[in-house]
Scaffold this active site. Structure first.
Site, PDB file in Angstrom:
ATOM      1  N   GLU A 108      -2.707  10.441   3.198  1.00 37.59           N
ATOM      2  CA  GLU A 108      -3.625  10.814   4.155  1.00 37.59           C
ATOM      3  C   GLU A 108      -3.635  12.274   4.625  1.00 37.59           C
ATOM      4  O   GLU A 108      -2.586  12.683   5.005  1.00 37.59           O
ATOM      5  CB  GLU A 108      -3.505   9.881   5.252  1.00 37.59           C
ATOM      6  CG  GLU A 108      -3.862   8.416   5.001  1.00 37.59           C
ATOM      7  CD  GLU A 108      -3.837   7.542   6.174  1.00 37.59           C
ATOM      8  OE1 GLU A 108      -4.716   6.784   6.365  1.00 37.59           O
ATOM      9  OE2 GLU A 108      -2.697   7.694   7.044  1.00 37.59           O
TER      10      GLU A 108
ATOM     11  N   GLY B 187      -3.320  14.303  17.611  1.00 40.18           N
ATOM     12  CA  GLY B 187      -3.344  12.831  18.413  1.00 40.18           C
ATOM     13  C   GLY B 187      -4.797  12.606  19.149  1.00 40.18           C
ATOM     14  O   GLY B 187      -4.687  11.475  19.839  1.00 40.18           O
TER      15      GLY B 187
ATOM     16  N   ARG C  34       9.633   4.823  19.242  1.00 43.54           N
ATOM     17  CA  ARG C  34       8.897   3.833  18.507  1.00 43.54           C
ATOM     18  C   ARG C  34       9.819   2.632  17.850  1.00 43.54           C
ATOM     19  O   ARG C  34       9.306   1.443  17.790  1.00 43.54           O
ATOM     20  CB  ARG C  34       7.918   4.124  17.150  1.00 43.54           C
ATOM     21  CG  ARG C  34       6.609   5.031  17.640  1.00 43.54           C
ATOM     22  CD  ARG C  34       5.916   5.562  16.449  1.00 43.54           C
ATOM     23  NE  ARG C  34       5.619   4.619  15.655  1.00 43.54           N
ATOM     24  CZ  ARG C  34       5.270   4.670  14.299  1.00 43.54           C
ATOM     25  NH1 ARG C  34       5.444   5.900  13.897  1.00 43.54           N
ATOM     26  NH2 ARG C  34       4.680   3.792  13.450  1.00 43.54           N
TER      27      ARG C  34
ATOM     28  N   GLU D 283       0.846  -1.240  -0.010  1.00 47.82           N
ATOM     29  CA  GLU D 283      -0.085   0.100   0.001  1.00 47.82           C
ATOM     30  C   GLU D 283       0.823   1.182  -0.086  1.00 47.82           C
ATOM     31  O   GLU D 283       1.995   1.400   0.559  1.00 47.82           O
ATOM     32  CB  GLU D 283      -0.836  -0.073   1.289  1.00 47.82           C
ATOM     33  CG  GLU D 283      -2.001   1.007   1.468  1.00 47.82           C
ATOM     34  CD  GLU D 283      -2.967   0.960   2.432  1.00 47.82           C
ATOM     35  OE1 GLU D 283      -3.576   2.074   2.775  1.00 47.82           O
ATOM     36  OE2 GLU D 283      -3.075  -0.309   3.016  1.00 47.82           O
TER      37      GLU D 283
ATOM     38  N   ASP E 282       0.201   5.389   0.614  1.00 50.04           N
ATOM     39  CA  ASP E 282      -0.878   6.176   1.213  1.00 50.04           C
ATOM     40  C   ASP E 282      -0.735   7.866   1.301  1.00 50.04           C
ATOM     41  O   ASP E 282       0.549   8.101   1.591  1.00 50.04           O
ATOM     42  CB  ASP E 282      -0.971   5.884   2.471  1.00 50.04           C
ATOM     43  CG  ASP E 282      -1.965   4.545   2.872  1.00 50.04           C
ATOM     44  OD1 ASP E 282      -2.347   3.971   1.868  1.00 50.04           O
ATOM     45  OD2 ASP E 282      -1.842   4.178   3.873  1.00 50.04           O
TER      46      ASP E 282
ATOM     47  N   ASN F 209       3.706   1.139   9.288  1.00 47.27           N
ATOM     48  CA  ASN F 209       4.180   2.079  10.335  1.00 47.27           C
ATOM     49  C   ASN F 209       5.457   2.755   9.910  1.00 47.27           C
ATOM     50  O   ASN F 209       6.639   2.982  10.395  1.00 47.27           O
ATOM     51  CB  ASN F 209       4.718   1.187  11.497  1.00 47.27           C
ATOM     52  CG  ASN F 209       3.522   0.580  12.316  1.00 47.27           C
ATOM     53  OD1 ASN F 209       2.424   1.053  12.293  1.00 47.27           O
ATOM     54  ND2 ASN F 209       3.775  -0.701  12.539  1.00 47.27           N
ATOM     55  N   ARG F 210       5.483   3.361   8.674  1.00 41.18           N
ATOM     56  CA  ARG F 210       6.354   3.975   7.865  1.00 41.18           C
ATOM     57  C   ARG F 210       5.952   5.423   7.562  1.00 41.18           C
ATOM     58  O   ARG F 210       5.899   5.921   6.387  1.00 41.18           O
ATOM     59  CB  ARG F 210       6.785   3.332   6.639  1.00 41.18           C
ATOM     60  CG  ARG F 210       7.546   1.775   6.938  1.00 41.18           C
ATOM     61  CD  ARG F 210       8.749   2.049   7.787  1.00 41.18           C
ATOM     62  NE  ARG F 210       9.360   0.763   7.775  1.00 41.18           N
ATOM     63  CZ  ARG F 210       9.326  -0.014   8.934  1.00 41.18           C
ATOM     64  NH1 ARG F 210       8.656   0.190  10.035  1.00 41.18           N
ATOM     65  NH2 ARG F 210      10.100  -1.051   9.377  1.00 41.18           N
TER      66      ARG F 210
END
Length: 290
Positions: free
Chosen positions: A105, A199, A276, A101, A103, A128-129
């Protein structure tokens, strides 16, 4: 800081001389896409298609075909005014738990605050990139072009033909790359006030509904696969324009574009998030723009 006048001049040179890709013929919405959910919230108004979000539902559309490599572009005018809590997405994706995928956004915000664009890449179901940046214009006052250029060598994210993200194929370094799954092209708008704005601290104000994203300039110049299991047409010996090194690799001017964007507009890069990722992701160690 690189002067804006110089930057825009370089951007024009890149598009005219070096290969932002071949000119892509625009098509009508219904030739390339169809509503995929909440059809009553997907509205056609001449050359413009609109997706609407209200308390009852968001909406989305999808391409009629699947593709392996090429360039997809669309012009979007994002939600005006107080769009906090909303997300408008434009992306390519394959199917299944091990999907690939790419993206865009667009994370809504309070009136007067900048729209945040988040890009993300999934390979074999692992994402998570995320990278996030503030745009250098107001994307709610007019249409701007968002593009994904995908080849065997790289994937490039562009805004008005300005490179904002470049991911090279680093399989020779042991890093997986998306190249063996056909993808559809999608867009949607939905409520994501549990995370989208600050957030999740700022919630959607439904008194401003409906929230509307508008689209035109639908263009896909990519290798269409007959079925998702038959990729031979697109990954065989045939050469396409996006396979040319001058297209799938960044030119000097495109490198300057990306450096300018990262220096002046990037606000988050997963490569530098040690909370992270205590161990720097392998692809980040080989990224020349860090």
């Amino acid at each position: 800081m690189v002067g804006m006048g110089w930057f825009m001049c370089m951007a024009m040179i890149v598009c005219l001389v070096i290969s932002c890709g071949e000119a892509v013929q625009e098509a009508k919405f219904e030739e390339l896409y169809r509503s995929s959910w909440a059809m009553d919230h997907c509205l056609n108004d001449g050359e413009v298609t609109k997706l609407k979000l209200d308390k009852s539902s968001g909406a989305g559309f999808e391409s009629r075909s699947k593709y392996l490599f090429g360039k997809v572009s669309i012009q979007i005018k994002l939600v005006e005014g107080d769009s906090a809590g909303t997300v408008t997405a434009f992306y390519m994706s394959s199917e299944g738990s091990n999907h690939n995928e790419f993206d865009f956004e667009f994370l809504g915000n309070k009136t007067g605050e900048p729209y945040i664009v988040q890009t993300n890449i999934y390979v074999n179901g692992v994402g998570n990139r995320e990278q996030r940046l503030n745009l250098w214009f107001d994307p709610t006052t007019g249409f701007h072009t968002y593009s994904i250029l995908w080849s065997k060598r790289s994937v490039v994210f562009m805004v008005d033909e300005t490179v904002i993200r470049f991911q090279k194929n680093l399989e020779d370094k042991g890093i997986p790359f998306a190249k063996d799954q056909a993808m559809g092209v999608y867009s949607s708008i939905w409520n994501a006030d549990d995370w989208a704005t600050q957030g999740g601290l700022v919630k959607t104000d439904w008194s401003h509904a409906p929230f509307v994203a508008s689209y035109k300039g639908f263009a896909i110049d990519a290798c269409e696969v007959p079925t998702t299991s038959d990729l031979s047409k697109c990954n065989g010996d045939q050469s396409f324009w996006w396979d040319e090194p001058t297209v799938s690799e960044l030119s000097l001017h495109q490198n300057h574009q990306l450096i300018w964007v990262r220096a002046n507009h990037m606000i988050y890069d997963y490569c530098f998030d040690s909370t992270r990722f205590p161990v720097t992701p392998l692809e980040c160690q080989h990224h020349r723009h860090l």
